[in-house]
Design an enzyme around this catalytic site. Structure first.
Site, PDB file in Angstrom:
ATOM      1  N   TYR A  49      -3.268  -6.900  -5.894  1.00 55.64           N
ATOM      2  CA  TYR A  49      -2.385  -6.152  -6.795  1.00 55.64           C
ATOM      3  C   TYR A  49      -3.160  -4.998  -7.440  1.00 55.64           C
ATOM      4  CZ  TYR A  49       1.076  -9.903  -6.309  1.00 55.64           C
ATOM      5  OH  TYR A  49       1.982 -10.800  -5.816  1.00 55.64           O
ATOM      6  N   SER A 151       2.395 -19.287  -0.566  1.00 55.00           N
ATOM      7  CA  SER A 151       3.382 -18.230  -0.752  1.00 55.00           C
ATOM      8  C   SER A 151       3.830 -17.737   0.618  1.00 55.00           C
ATOM      9  CB  SER A 151       2.750 -17.079  -1.555  1.00 55.00           C
ATOM     10  OG  SER A 151       3.683 -16.048  -1.737  1.00 55.00           O
ATOM     11  N   LEU A 205      15.098  -8.877  -8.167  1.00 52.72           N
ATOM     12  CA  LEU A 205      15.933  -7.669  -8.246  1.00 52.72           C
ATOM     13  C   LEU A 205      15.685  -6.765  -7.038  1.00 52.72           C
ATOM     14  CD1 LEU A 205      15.305  -6.999 -12.057  1.00 52.72           C
ATOM     15  CD2 LEU A 205      17.239  -8.216 -11.011  1.00 52.72           C
ATOM     16  N   GLY A 207      12.996  -5.698  -5.919  1.00 49.31           N
ATOM     17  CA  GLY A 207      12.011  -4.664  -6.255  1.00 49.31           C
ATOM     18  C   GLY A 207      12.622  -3.486  -6.995  1.00 49.31           C
ATOM     19  N   GLY A 208      13.782  -3.682  -7.622  1.00 48.79           N
ATOM     20  CA  GLY A 208      14.469  -2.598  -8.350  1.00 48.79           C
ATOM     21  C   GLY A 208      15.483  -1.856  -7.487  1.00 48.79           C
ATOM     22  N   ARG A 209      15.476  -2.136  -6.169  1.00 51.80           N
ATOM     23  CA  ARG A 209      16.399  -1.419  -5.262  1.00 51.80           C
ATOM     24  C   ARG A 209      17.855  -1.759  -5.571  1.00 51.80           C
ATOM     25  NH1 ARG A 209      15.987  -2.831   0.182  1.00 51.80           N
ATOM     26  NH2 ARG A 209      15.102  -4.800  -0.496  1.00 51.80           N
ATOM     27  N   SER A 258       9.200  -6.533 -14.235  1.00 46.74           N
ATOM     28  CA  SER A 258       9.293  -5.385 -15.131  1.00 46.74           C
ATOM     29  C   SER A 258       8.149  -5.356 -16.138  1.00 46.74           C
ATOM     30  CB  SER A 258      10.629  -5.438 -15.882  1.00 46.74           C
ATOM     31  OG  SER A 258      10.723  -4.347 -16.756  1.00 46.74           O
TER      32      SER A 258
END
Ligand SMILES: NC(=O)c1ccc[n+]([C@@H]2O[C@H](COP(=O)([O-])OP(=O)(O)OC[C@H]3O[C@@H](n4cnc5c(N)ncnc54)[C@H](OP(=O)(O)O)[C@@H]3O)[C@@H](O)[C@H]2O)c1
Length: 293
Positions: A49, A151, A205, A207-209, A258
């Site tokens: 990250y 994961s 979400l 990735g905000g898309r 977020s």
């Protein structure tokens, strides 16, 4: 009502995007304290990250600024992804030496002596489950990692590793959102429900898309999410999406992406919302563009 998890808080703060938030260490410190106050005490990290592991390093700076935070949080980090950045090809490595080295490096960056949870970040086609299990035992015995999980694993990959690891794997962190329904269809969530292992849900979400993309699927989803938001008195679309994820019977623990504390607050509000079966399926139908059979 959401079940308590012995290790994680009911929602987890993800730190993948931390380097993009443009916060000073003091602002990051304030953000961590605010989400702890909201009951979001588990944080999700990974060596990949941020450029050159920037997110673990930045979080380590926050823990150096305020050492009292460490006992108030549970740190999840991962291992196994190697980004070549032009020098070599991206690849995975879950060999024993690679796992041990990766954890030591994460601990140094995060300025802590232990991880609460270590996940193998992605399935490695060359994973020798006995070796990975040996690395886990060594890390546990040294007090460097308390719990282990995976994961993006398929049920077969999860079962293979579990067959070699002494203690129970405590999660499979997977993508769960109304856009990408794969884990609801390929047996991943059923296996976790069967084993009573709670998944962690990433990119709830998309990735905000969900808020920006203009194709038919996203438009149908936004209009249905608005409708359901009105029906259940939700503040916003994101709250409905988190309620949709939480409604799954495998009891996913959403990871919030977020860096805006007001959005974290909104997400936490979803813990008090309950969708009916019809509302849940209405969102599913909006995603698919067709009715159930
Ligand atoms: N294991 C894995 O392979 C894996 C993969 C991906 C992610 N993860 C983990 O999961 C966490 C969450 O993933 P994610 O960041 O993709 O989560 P996400 O919640 O799907 O997306 C977060 C993004 O959406 C934006 N957003 C949120 N609410 C919005 C709104 N109302 N309107 C417009 N934009 C909005 C955020 O921007 P703002 O910051 O401006 O709110 C942020 O850029 C990551 O931090 C990481 O810890 C794990």
């Amino acid at each position: 009502m959401q079940k308590e998890h012995p290790v994680f808080s009911p929602m987890i703060q993800g730190y993948w995007r931390m380097a993009e938030w443009g916060m000073s260490t003091q602002q990051q410190h304030a953000f961590v304290k605010q989400h702890i106050e909201l009951g979001v005490t588990t944080v999700d990290h990974a060596p990949v990250y941020g450029p050159e592991s920037a997110c673990e390093r930045m979080f380590g700076d926050v823990l150096t600024l305020d050492s009292s935070l460490r006992d108030q949080i549970q740190i999840v980090s991962k291992c196994g992804i190697y980004r070549g950045e032009g020098k070599y090809v991206n690849h995975y490595n879950s060999g024993k030496a690679a796992i041990l080295e990766s954890v030591d490096e994460s601990l140094q960056r995060l300025k802590t002596d232990h991880l609460d949870v270590l996940l193998l970040h992605r399935p490695d086609l060359l994973m020798d489950a006995d070796e990975a299990a040996e690395a886990f035992s060594q890390l546990k015995a040294a007090g460097k990692v308390k719990h282990f999980g995976v994961s993006n694993f398929t049920p077969a990959q999860f079962a293979l590793l579990q067959s070699r690891v002494d203690e129970s794997l405590i999660t499979n962190q997977v993508e769960i959102n109304p856009v990408n329904l794969q884990v609801t269809e390929d047996g991943t969530l059923e296996q976790l429900q069967q084993e009573r292992v709670r998944p962690m849900a990433w990119s709830c979400l998309a990735g905000g898309r969900l808020f920006s993309e203009e194709n038919d699927q996203f438009q149908r989803l936004r209009s249905t999410l608005h409708q359901v938001a009105e029906e259940i008195g939700a503040n916003s679309l994101d709250q409905v999406v988190f309620a949709w994820v939480l409604r799954l019977p495998s009891n996913p623990v959403p990871i919030l992406g977020s860096g805006n504390i007001e959005r974290v607050k909104t997400a936490v509000g979803a813990l008090d919302l309950q969708l009916t079966n019809e509302q849940w399926y209405r969102i599913w139908v909006a995603s698919k563009g067709h009715d159930v059979a």
